[in-house]
Design an enzyme around this catalytic site. Structure first.
Site, mmCIF file in Angstrom:
data_model
loop_
_atom_site.group_PDB
_atom_site.id
_atom_site.type_symbol
_atom_site.label_atom_id
_atom_site.label_comp_id
_atom_site.label_asym_id
_atom_site.label_seq_id
_atom_site.Cartn_x
_atom_site.Cartn_y
_atom_site.Cartn_z
ATOM 1 N N THR A 119 21.421 103.582 110.340
ATOM 2 C CA THR A 119 21.194 105.258 110.507
ATOM 3 C C THR A 119 21.067 106.232 111.248
ATOM 4 O OG1 THR A 119 18.966 104.216 110.957
ATOM 5 C CG2 THR A 119 18.923 104.295 108.486
ATOM 6 N N GLY A 120 20.542 106.550 111.198
ATOM 7 C CA GLY A 120 20.727 108.124 113.295
ATOM 8 C C GLY A 120 22.298 108.827 112.659
ATOM 9 N N THR A 135 17.495 108.329 107.124
ATOM 10 C CA THR A 135 17.938 107.760 106.223
ATOM 11 C C THR A 135 17.032 106.628 106.292
ATOM 12 O OG1 THR A 135 20.383 108.785 106.755
ATOM 13 C CG2 THR A 135 20.146 106.885 105.859
ATOM 14 N N THR A 164 19.689 109.330 101.333
ATOM 15 C CA THR A 164 19.284 110.240 102.509
ATOM 16 C C THR A 164 19.054 111.483 102.408
ATOM 17 O OG1 THR A 164 19.702 110.889 104.682
ATOM 18 C CG2 THR A 164 21.681 110.404 103.536
ATOM 19 N N ARG A 195 26.947 119.846 103.861
ATOM 20 C CA ARG A 195 27.619 119.188 105.088
ATOM 21 C C ARG A 195 27.038 117.695 104.074
ATOM 22 N NH1 ARG A 195 24.292 113.863 107.169
ATOM 23 N NH2 ARG A 195 25.281 114.315 109.564
ATOM 24 N N SER A 241 12.702 111.974 105.330
ATOM 25 C CA SER A 241 14.352 112.294 105.655
ATOM 26 C C SER A 241 15.168 111.157 104.083
ATOM 27 C CB SER A 241 14.629 110.531 106.699
ATOM 28 O OG SER A 241 14.047 110.040 105.860
HETATM 29 N N1 GLY Z 1 22.235 109.194 109.087
HETATM 30 C C1 GLY Z 1 22.066 109.692 107.694
HETATM 31 C C2 GLY Z 1 23.263 111.371 108.059
HETATM 32 O O1 GLY Z 1 23.469 111.698 109.345
HETATM 33 O O2 GLY Z 1 23.010 112.191 107.245
#
Ligand code: GLY
Length: 309
Positions: free
Chosen positions: A218-219, A167, A185, A195, A45
């Protein structure tokens, strides 16, 4: 002195604490700790070995914020550099900006002398190929190989809710009581190229202010962007809430964000007095912490805050 991180950041906490013990600043500690995670190819990640985008390229995002000055630096959609957290720090220290993206961030990294690196390991490319072939039809997969049909592929992946995200984040409090926070991340696995999630967005995935505290996420990044989660938590403390009340409120805000995939968010946070706290929308998650008198990091449970319903 204190350092806290997401569970996958534990590998970097000893280096972060060593930086503080050596007289380094909170910013030094954040950078030192996160670099360890970025180099860990077993973590899919972050950094080397991260999960690629739809076209098989690892694009990384990172940010760092200094609570004493509210200075911040960030990079997004960077290809071919192992340590976006260090590039983000250089943005903070050498440019009158906060965020550089894509080609410009890579030009800046080269100018700063950062070496180029291949982030796409054989293992992560095999995972990428396997996931696409499992989730997409043969026709959709062949289109992607021709760099076509990316919107359709994104739709297919949303419906099947198969995408992973992960992340790392780290918050440090140094001997002077200054706070810094960082996030790094490779973003959502199988994302549309370009993105960008919450990690490099100050206020969304990262915020630090010595006067009140710091928070990092994170998430599911789109949720933290839309609710300005990290800044909200710190602002709630400014408005008089305790660390726990502020964290709970920031998590509850996310219930109002409508999303196409299962909701998911994790927070870690500290207040100005050095208390730490973590929350997760999933049961059983932990974060890690280490103080100057500890030989190794310890685990702490995250408070479970369901976001559904
Ligand atoms: N939290 C990391 C992402 O959505 O890229």
């Amino acid at each position: 002195m204190l350092v806290i991180s997401s569970e996958n950041g534990g590998i970097g906490l000893p280096a972060a604490m060593a930086a503080l013990r050596g007289g380094g600043s909170a910013v030094d500690a954040v950078e030192a700790g996160i670099r360890c995670v970025e180099s860990n190819a077993a973590d899919h990640s972050v950094g080397v070995g991260g999960l690629p985008n739809l076209l098989g390229v690892v694009e990384v995002d990172a940010s760092i914020m200094e609570g004493a000055t509210l200075r911040a630096g960030a990079v997004a959609a960077v290809r071919g550099y192992e340590h976006p957290i260090s590039i983000a720090r250089q943005v903070m220290e050498r440019l009158p900006y906060v965020l550089l993206v894509g080609e410009g961030a890579e030009l800046f990294a080269a100018e700063c002398g950062f070496p180029r690196a291949r982030l796409e390991t054989d293992e992560c490319l095999a995972m990428w190929r396997e996931q696409l072939q499992r989730i997409l039809s043969a026709d959709q997969y062949l289109k992607l190989v021709r760099r076509e049909g990316l919107i359709e592929a994104t739709d297919a992946l949303v419906e099947q809710s198969k995408r992973g995200h992960g992340t790392t984040n780290l918050i440090a409090v140094d001997a002077q009581g200054h706070i810094a926070a960082g996030v790094s991340t490779s973003g959502l696995g199988l994302k549309y190229p370009g993105r960008v999630g919450d990690s490099p967005l100050i206020g969304a995935g990262n915020y630090a202010d010595d006067r009140y505290g710091a928070a990092t996420c994170t998430g599911y990044g789109e949720m933290a962007i839309r609710a300005a989660t990290a800044r909200s938590l710190v602002l709630y403390m400014k408005m008089g809430m305790s660390l726990v009340e502020a964290g709970m409120e920031a998590m509850r805000d996310l219930r109002h964000v409508g999303v196409p995939w299962p909701r998911g968010m994790n927070l870690i946070a500290v207040d100005k007095d050095g208390h730490h706290w973590g929350a997760s929308s999933r049961e059983g998650n932990v974060y890690l912490y280490m103080t100057e008198d500890m030989a190794e990091p310890a685990r702490a449970p995250r408070v479970h805050v369901p976001l559904e319903g």
